[in-house]
Design a protein around this motif. Sequence first.
Motif, PDB file in Angstrom:
ATOM      1  N   ARG A   1       0.397  18.282   5.877  1.00  0.00           N
ATOM      2  CA  ARG A   1      -0.178  18.453   7.222  1.00  0.00           C
ATOM      3  C   ARG A   1      -0.948  17.211   7.667  1.00  0.00           C
ATOM      4  O   ARG A   1      -0.955  16.855   8.851  1.00  0.00           O
ATOM      5  CB  ARG A   1      -1.097  19.674   7.194  1.00  0.00           C
ATOM      6  N   ASP A   2      -1.628  16.542   6.749  1.00  0.00           N
ATOM      7  CA  ASP A   2      -2.454  15.393   7.106  1.00  0.00           C
ATOM      8  C   ASP A   2      -1.694  14.073   7.053  1.00  0.00           C
ATOM      9  O   ASP A   2      -2.299  13.018   7.295  1.00  0.00           O
ATOM     10  CB  ASP A   2      -3.663  15.311   6.168  1.00  0.00           C
ATOM     11  N   VAL A   3      -0.417  14.101   6.725  1.00  0.00           N
ATOM     12  CA  VAL A   3       0.320  12.855   6.560  1.00  0.00           C
ATOM     13  C   VAL A   3       0.327  12.007   7.828  1.00  0.00           C
ATOM     14  O   VAL A   3       0.074  10.794   7.777  1.00  0.00           O
ATOM     15  CB  VAL A   3       1.757  13.136   6.067  1.00  0.00           C
ATOM     16  N   PRO A   4       0.618  12.558   9.010  1.00  0.00           N
ATOM     17  CA  PRO A   4       0.614  11.709  10.215  1.00  0.00           C
ATOM     18  C   PRO A   4      -0.734  11.036  10.453  1.00  0.00           C
ATOM     19  O   PRO A   4      -0.773   9.845  10.801  1.00  0.00           O
ATOM     20  CB  PRO A   4       0.955  12.697  11.343  1.00  0.00           C
ATOM     21  N   ALA A   5      -1.832  11.768  10.237  1.00  0.00           N
ATOM     22  CA  ALA A   5      -3.149  11.168  10.445  1.00  0.00           C
ATOM     23  C   ALA A   5      -3.417  10.063   9.431  1.00  0.00           C
ATOM     24  O   ALA A   5      -4.027   9.031   9.756  1.00  0.00           O
ATOM     25  CB  ALA A   5      -4.228  12.250  10.350  1.00  0.00           C
ATOM     26  N   VAL A   6      -2.971  10.247   8.194  1.00  0.00           N
ATOM     27  CA  VAL A   6      -3.159   9.225   7.174  1.00  0.00           C
ATOM     28  C   VAL A   6      -2.362   7.973   7.513  1.00  0.00           C
ATOM     29  O   VAL A   6      -2.860   6.839   7.400  1.00  0.00           O
ATOM     30  CB  VAL A   6      -2.757   9.779   5.783  1.00  0.00           C
ATOM     31  N   ARG A   7      -1.111   8.154   7.953  1.00  0.00           N
ATOM     32  CA  ARG A   7      -0.281   7.000   8.314  1.00  0.00           C
ATOM     33  C   ARG A   7      -0.926   6.196   9.444  1.00  0.00           C
ATOM     34  O   ARG A   7      -1.005   4.961   9.383  1.00  0.00           O
ATOM     35  CB  ARG A   7       1.093   7.475   8.752  1.00  0.00           C
ATOM     36  N   GLU A   8      -1.432   6.895  10.452  1.00  0.00           N
ATOM     37  CA  GLU A   8      -2.043   6.204  11.593  1.00  0.00           C
ATOM     38  C   GLU A   8      -3.324   5.493  11.190  1.00  0.00           C
ATOM     39  O   GLU A   8      -3.614   4.384  11.654  1.00  0.00           O
ATOM     40  CB  GLU A   8      -2.305   7.210  12.720  1.00  0.00           C
ATOM     41  N   ALA A   9      -4.126   6.132  10.319  1.00  0.00           N
ATOM     42  CA  ALA A   9      -5.378   5.509   9.884  1.00  0.00           C
ATOM     43  C   ALA A   9      -5.125   4.224   9.120  1.00  0.00           C
ATOM     44  O   ALA A   9      -5.793   3.203   9.334  1.00  0.00           O
ATOM     45  CB  ALA A   9      -6.175   6.495   9.030  1.00  0.00           C
ATOM     46  N   ILE A  10      -4.131   4.238   8.230  1.00  0.00           N
ATOM     47  CA  ILE A  10      -3.820   3.031   7.459  1.00  0.00           C
ATOM     48  C   ILE A  10      -3.318   1.924   8.372  1.00  0.00           C
ATOM     49  O   ILE A  10      -3.713   0.758   8.250  1.00  0.00           O
ATOM     50  CB  ILE A  10      -2.792   3.362   6.361  1.00  0.00           C
ATOM     51  N   GLN A  11      -2.492   2.295   9.328  1.00  0.00           N
ATOM     52  CA  GLN A  11      -1.959   1.282  10.233  1.00  0.00           C
ATOM     53  C   GLN A  11      -3.051   0.738  11.163  1.00  0.00           C
ATOM     54  O   GLN A  11      -2.981  -0.412  11.616  1.00  0.00           O
ATOM     55  CB  GLN A  11      -0.813   1.870  11.058  1.00  0.00           C
TER      56      GLN A  11
ATOM     57  N   VAL B   1       0.857  -1.188   0.000  1.00  0.00           N
ATOM     58  CA  VAL B   1       0.000   0.000   0.000  1.00  0.00           C
ATOM     59  C   VAL B   1       0.888   1.231   0.000  1.00  0.00           C
ATOM     60  O   VAL B   1       1.926   1.261   0.668  1.00  0.00           O
ATOM     61  CB  VAL B   1      -0.917   0.015   1.250  1.00  0.00           C
ATOM     62  N   SER B   2       0.477   2.235  -0.751  1.00  0.00           N
ATOM     63  CA  SER B   2       1.168   3.524  -0.720  1.00  0.00           C
ATOM     64  C   SER B   2       0.144   4.611  -0.484  1.00  0.00           C
ATOM     65  O   SER B   2      -1.004   4.518  -0.923  1.00  0.00           O
ATOM     66  CB  SER B   2       1.913   3.793  -2.029  1.00  0.00           C
ATOM     67  N   ALA B   3       0.560   5.657   0.223  1.00  0.00           N
ATOM     68  CA  ALA B   3      -0.310   6.796   0.504  1.00  0.00           C
ATOM     69  C   ALA B   3       0.522   8.063   0.463  1.00  0.00           C
ATOM     70  O   ALA B   3       1.536   8.164   1.172  1.00  0.00           O
ATOM     71  CB  ALA B   3      -0.984   6.646   1.864  1.00  0.00           C
ATOM     72  N   PHE B   4       0.108   9.019  -0.372  1.00  0.00           N
ATOM     73  CA  PHE B   4       0.812  10.288  -0.500  1.00  0.00           C
ATOM     74  C   PHE B   4      -0.173  11.426  -0.308  1.00  0.00           C
ATOM     75  O   PHE B   4      -1.304  11.378  -0.810  1.00  0.00           O
ATOM     76  CB  PHE B   4       1.479  10.416  -1.871  1.00  0.00           C
ATOM     77  N   VAL B   5       0.250  12.432   0.433  1.00  0.00           N
ATOM     78  CA  VAL B   5      -0.514  13.670   0.617  1.00  0.00           C
ATOM     79  C   VAL B   5       0.445  14.809   0.313  1.00  0.00           C
ATOM     80  O   VAL B   5       1.370  15.082   1.087  1.00  0.00           O
ATOM     81  CB  VAL B   5      -1.070  13.799   2.051  1.00  0.00           C
ATOM     82  N   LEU B   6       0.227  15.472  -0.818  1.00  0.00           N
ATOM     83  CA  LEU B   6       1.192  16.453  -1.304  1.00  0.00           C
ATOM     84  C   LEU B   6       0.669  17.879  -1.213  1.00  0.00           C
ATOM     85  O   LEU B   6       1.202  18.764  -1.864  1.00  0.00           O
ATOM     86  CB  LEU B   6       1.567  16.119  -2.753  1.00  0.00           C
TER      87      LEU B   6
ATOM     88  N   ARG C   1       5.917  -0.484   7.989  1.00  0.00           N
ATOM     89  CA  ARG C   1       5.576   0.870   7.554  1.00  0.00           C
ATOM     90  C   ARG C   1       6.857   1.637   7.279  1.00  0.00           C
ATOM     91  O   ARG C   1       7.760   1.684   8.119  1.00  0.00           O
ATOM     92  CB  ARG C   1       4.768   1.603   8.623  1.00  0.00           C
ATOM     93  N   ALA C   2       6.932   2.241   6.089  1.00  0.00           N
ATOM     94  CA  ALA C   2       8.115   3.015   5.693  1.00  0.00           C
ATOM     95  C   ALA C   2       7.681   4.440   5.384  1.00  0.00           C
ATOM     96  O   ALA C   2       7.048   4.694   4.354  1.00  0.00           O
ATOM     97  CB  ALA C   2       8.779   2.385   4.482  1.00  0.00           C
ATOM     98  N   ASP C   3       7.984   5.377   6.274  1.00  0.00           N
ATOM     99  CA  ASP C   3       7.623   6.784   6.071  1.00  0.00           C
ATOM    100  C   ASP C   3       8.556   7.418   5.047  1.00  0.00           C
ATOM    101  O   ASP C   3       9.757   7.137   5.014  1.00  0.00           O
ATOM    102  CB  ASP C   3       7.712   7.548   7.393  1.00  0.00           C
ATOM    103  N   VAL C   4       7.998   8.273   4.209  1.00  0.00           N
ATOM    104  CA  VAL C   4       8.802   8.961   3.196  1.00  0.00           C
ATOM    105  C   VAL C   4       8.484  10.453   3.240  1.00  0.00           C
ATOM    106  O   VAL C   4       7.396  10.878   3.648  1.00  0.00           O
ATOM    107  CB  VAL C   4       8.534   8.411   1.772  1.00  0.00           C
TER     108      VAL C   4
ATOM    109  N   TYR D   1       4.931   4.043   2.665  1.00  0.00           N
ATOM    110  CA  TYR D   1       4.701   2.749   2.022  1.00  0.00           C
ATOM    111  C   TYR D   1       4.419   1.735   3.117  1.00  0.00           C
ATOM    112  O   TYR D   1       4.976   1.811   4.224  1.00  0.00           O
ATOM    113  CB  TYR D   1       5.921   2.306   1.216  1.00  0.00           C
ATOM    114  N   PHE D   2       3.568   0.753   2.793  1.00  0.00           N
ATOM    115  CA  PHE D   2       3.216  -0.271   3.771  1.00  0.00           C
ATOM    116  C   PHE D   2       3.243  -1.634   3.091  1.00  0.00           C
ATOM    117  O   PHE D   2       2.712  -1.807   1.988  1.00  0.00           O
ATOM    118  CB  PHE D   2       1.807  -0.047   4.330  1.00  0.00           C
ATOM    119  N   SER D   3       3.875  -2.587   3.755  1.00  0.00           N
ATOM    120  CA  SER D   3       3.696  -3.977   3.344  1.00  0.00           C
ATOM    121  C   SER D   3       2.641  -4.585   4.253  1.00  0.00           C
ATOM    122  O   SER D   3       2.525  -4.218   5.423  1.00  0.00           O
ATOM    123  CB  SER D   3       5.012  -4.760   3.457  1.00  0.00           C
ATOM    124  N   THR D   4       1.839  -5.490   3.722  1.00  0.00           N
ATOM    125  CA  THR D   4       0.728  -6.049   4.482  1.00  0.00           C
ATOM    126  C   THR D   4       0.897  -7.548   4.664  1.00  0.00           C
ATOM    127  O   THR D   4       1.556  -8.226   3.867  1.00  0.00           O
ATOM    128  CB  THR D   4      -0.607  -5.779   3.765  1.00  0.00           C
ATOM    129  N   GLU D   5       0.284  -8.055   5.731  1.00  0.00           N
ATOM    130  CA  GLU D   5       0.325  -9.482   5.997  1.00  0.00           C
ATOM    131  C   GLU D   5      -0.557 -10.252   5.022  1.00  0.00           C
ATOM    132  O   GLU D   5      -0.311 -11.413   4.722  1.00  0.00           O
ATOM    133  CB  GLU D   5      -0.130  -9.747   7.435  1.00  0.00           C
TER     134      GLU D   5
END
Length: 956
Positions: free
Chosen positions: A566-576, A556-561, A584-587, A771-775
């Motif tokens: 500003r919303d990147v931390p909230a997006v990372r936490e929601a996906i996790q 999974v990939s998620a980008f907020v440009l 989880r690999a923050d970029v 970026y996220f790898s999933t089980e």
Amino acid sequence: MKTWFHSWRAAIRIARRDAWRSKGRSSLVLAMIALPILGVSALDLTYRSSELSPAERVERTMGAADAIFRDADVAGVPILQNPVGDIHTPAKDYEQQPWPSGPTDVTKTFPAGSTVLTDRTGAAKLTTTHGLLTADVRELKAADPMTRGIMTLLSGRFPEKSDEVMATSHFLETSGLSVGSTLSARNFDRTYRIVGSYELPDALGADQVNAVPGAFLAPYAKAVEKAGLARPGTTVSYLVQSSGGFTWNTVQQINTKGVAVTSRAVALDPPADSEVPLYSKSDWGNYESSTAADAGALVAVATVVGLAMLEICLLAGPAFAVGARRSRRQLGLVGANGGARSHIRAIVLSGGLVIGVAAAVIGTVLAVILTLVLQPVLEDTMNQRFGAFDVRPLELLGIALLAVLTGLLAAIVPAITASRQTVLASLTGRRGIRRSSRVLPLVGLAAVLVGAAIALFGSLVSEQFIVVAGGSAIAELGVVAMTPALVGLFGRTGRWLPLSPRLALRDAVRNRGRTAPAVAAVLAAVAGTVTVSTFMASSEAQSRAGYEARLPYGAVSAFVLEEGGRDVPAVREAIQRYLPVDVRADVERVSVGKPGCPTWGGGPGCGRYEVVLPLANECPLYATGLPGAGDPSEKYTPDQRRKMITEDWRCDSSSGGGWISVEGGLLVGDEKVLQVLGVDDPGAAKALAEGKIVAFSRAQIDKNGTIGIKQITDIAAADKASEKGLPAPGKVSSVPAYLVPKGQESYGVIALMTPATAKAAGLSTLPAGAYFSTERLPDSEQRQKLEGELAKLGGNVELHVEEGFVNDDSLFLIALAVFAGLVTIGAAGIATGLAQADAEADLKTLAAVGAPPRVRRTLSGFQCGVIAAMGVILGSAAGVLPAIGLRLTEEREAIRYYEQAIRQGWDNGMSGPPYVPIVIPWETLAGLLIAVPLGAALLAALVTRSRGALARREAT
């Protein structure tokens, strides 16, 4: 029957009475003809009602104004525009000069005494009951009479004060708000009260909020800038009302000041193309539908209508044939009383005329009623309101005449057959000796050979799809013509079958008048399905082979440009929280200028960066900076261009994998990024730890083993330098690089470095995503919950879950198979019902000689199954040919394009010759060949009564 008129009047009366007596058969044929008429008539009414007249279109665009003025953004230089005003270009050519760019003071171009309304639009993240929703904010004085027609007030009132707004009904429904609620925007401390709801007639699904001019966008922009973010953009137009309006000459005069105009007078009475200077300019023209395109569309429509009529005739023909046979005593009495064969033909043809007229009337009336009843649903589906309910009597009459013509065509063959019966055979009920035509199979065979030759020519020599399609259609019609003879060939297999299927097969062969049309109808439906299925299965195989994964499977990939991440931390936490995340690999991304600047630069105080491509690494075909480089068609021979494209690593544009939205494919992260992307290279992780930048493309690394990253702070100066063919001015930071060995997929990432390396190189970074790898692959419920959580943030989150290749057409293929199955079962069922009605005497004879009751049910099932099986077998064979021809034509065209591209030095990311496979959909064919005949047979057996009335011996 003294005159032609009296004979036809009597024939119509007899046909009408016979149709009324046989209500079941008449209703079946009437429904077959009326349903297509209903659909086509409803489509015509919907299309004509949704097709706005120029006056209606102008009213929805500019209300009661005479024109809309817009800045062409060319620094006030003269422009040329089309009559509508949506296309314009500078009047002067700027091939060797910088392109003009800059605002124009539109207010200075208004005629004296004009009434002007400002229409300003921007976007904002508005607060809702669920979170945030990005919507358009429009500042237009909606209460002014000049805007009447642009917005339709549904409830409440127009805003009058600076703290009042109204919202579209779709926005209120999506946001959970209502009239009387309050709303605000992110980074904005003002609140507004919703005083009304409205809709845009041309965009019913728009999320828009309307405020009085100056009440929202300007203070919102200041608040955003105060928060340290880039100022949001807006678009401005002006509604202008002036005495006398704006003629085409007036519009062209205003164009000399760099302003584009949409005029009411010009829209209602547009000038000829010869009077539009834009159309005479090189590379410009009126690209509306051409005569050839209209003719092609007309041919396509005529082909579809013709095939539909053929299908109906094939299905309805046996019904008229059995009706004529059931009425043979009545027809014999007509002949015994002096009636000629023409009178008998007139009676049977009148049956088709009566049914056709009834179907036309019922279909047209139902179409008008259904269109009126379903108008709100149709408008919501089309996302726009109808204009006037437009009924075109001549068009509806033409569609209705198709029903009459179809009924007559379906009755022609039964009419000819009935007229050839002798009076004695008709009165005694004898069937006589029936011989199949020997000419028709020969004509059909000739059509098959000619059609196959045309299709073969089209697929191997010509480049026109229409040639293949036309040849295939001729061949299919030939197979239809050969159907009676082919049915006879099927009859020879009966010697190896048990009693019931042998009786069913012999009955089908003996009564080819009703069997052949039903088999032909099944053949046509199945052939079309097999053609489309084969073509789509082949296209699916081609798409699967060319599919380029954006991530490893399940990742999974998620980008907020936007807004500086500003919303990147909230997006990372929601996906996790909602997905089964393993790693989880923050970029981050490199940023030049304010945090809220667009990703690709632009705006006050915003810059951009670029990864420097060393001059020695530029492909000679495209590198304008190399001595002697230029247009490849002039500098190099085709063989040289081919060699560069296929052998020179500098010209290989396929390296580097997919694409990501981060500028230059440069990301800032740690070795977890490599882990998620599946990069198995210990040297890459070691290089990151040593402060090097990991590169997946050889082209960016210079001879010193470094990669240069240029920070461009002056965008205007960079654009001017680019127009002159010079490099953009800016500071270059050189970072030691490590090249990942070939064979490692990077999924669009061109280079990767750690935050510490970026900081040491003097580069500022902002959160970009993760970026996220999933089980395991996330299921639908998990994704829905995640999307609901992300929707509350109101941001533009670029979320991608890699599921591998997904065939979007699989549902369509299933629908096709179901459609073919229904048509097959329907046609076979119709023929079976007619066979039972026609063979009632035979069934009574079977019962009289002691046949068990189940024989009747078994015989009915096998009659239906035999017809379905013959049609499916012939249709499958006939349907594969056109699909193969179309695919061969596509392959030739793709190879020709590839070779031309290589000769001219175009790469376009092609890694080799095109792959255009031909795949037979065996699963679909198996379903048609096995399941459909079996299902038709079982269905017919289930709905057939086991017992029938025994016939009494007539008294002598």
